[in-house]
Design a protein around this motif. Structure first.
Motif: not given
Length: 215
Positions: A33-36, A97-105, A107-113, A133-140
């Motif tokens: 899922g993280a790779f996707l 993995a498809a659902f995990v991918c969307e959860v990760f995505r 989370g990534i979208n919550t980080v300001p561009v 930069i992105i993933l550490p902030q998206a973790t929350r």
């Protein structure tokens, strides 16, 4: 209680297999899922399209059909023969993995561009930007919904019982063959699932409280 004690061997064997399916599939789906998710947010259009196609197809395919493919059709391809247990782990991993991918995505979208733009401005590559930069902030924001996805995975393991894998979902049939009261036996199965889900739910609530993101 007599049903549980008299058939403890079935419950132990069934739920041990359930936990094995869950653990292996959880690890596999998190990695895939993280790779996707990386493909989905990649600056390369081909990668984005590939990730989007995977998620769209798998999320709209019933899990039972995914099981059917890996349990029966896969061995007909004569690539690498796999056991029913391996087929079950693979099916659960590919589907979740498809659902995990969307959860990760999400989370990534919550980080300001602006965070990614600033990272590119100082010369960081896409991989460095994502990892440092992105993933550490998206973790929350990722962990609470990720726990919900894992809870769904735990319950989905019961489908494996229909494909020659004896786990919690197969206890009913064995109780019937032994002449035991099936309804009471199923109530114990449900109760044990509740006990397994409670720690995950408590973890989810703790993470939501600790890592709540201000909207």
């Amino acid at each position: 209680m007599d049903v549980l004690l008299d058939n403890s061997d079935l419950y132990v064997r069934g739920f041990v297999t359930t936990l094995q399916l869950f653990a292996l599939s959880a690890v596999g789906s998190l990695v895939l899922g993280a790779f996707l998710a990386m493909l989905r947010v990649s600056p390369v259009p081909v990668f984005r399209s590939a990730g989007s196609l995977y998620v769209t197809v798998v999320r709209n395919t019933p899990l039972t059909l995914v099981f059917l493919f890996f349990a029966f059709a896969w061995n007909l391809l004569e690539i690498v023969r796999i056991s029913f247990f391996t087929a079950a782990v693979t099916a659960l991993t590919v589907y979740t993995a498809a659902f995990v991918c969307e959860v990760f995505r999400s989370g990534i979208n919550t980080v300001p561009v602006g965070q990614a733009e600033a990272a590119r401005a100082i010369g960081l590559t896409f991989g460095q930007t994502l990892g440092q930069i992105i993933l550490p902030q998206a973790t929350r924001s990722v962990f609470p919904p990720m726990v919900s996805t894992l809870i769904a995975l735990l319950k989905n393991t019961t489908i494996a019982a229909g494909f020659s894998v004896f786990e919690a979902g197969g206890i009913r049939q064995n109780l019937s063959e032994r002449g035991e009261p099936v309804l009471e036996g199923l109530l114990w199965v449900a109760a044990i699932f509740v006990l397994l889900v409670i720690p995950l739910t408590l973890l989810q609530r703790a993470l939501e409280k600790r890592w709540s993101v201000a909207r």
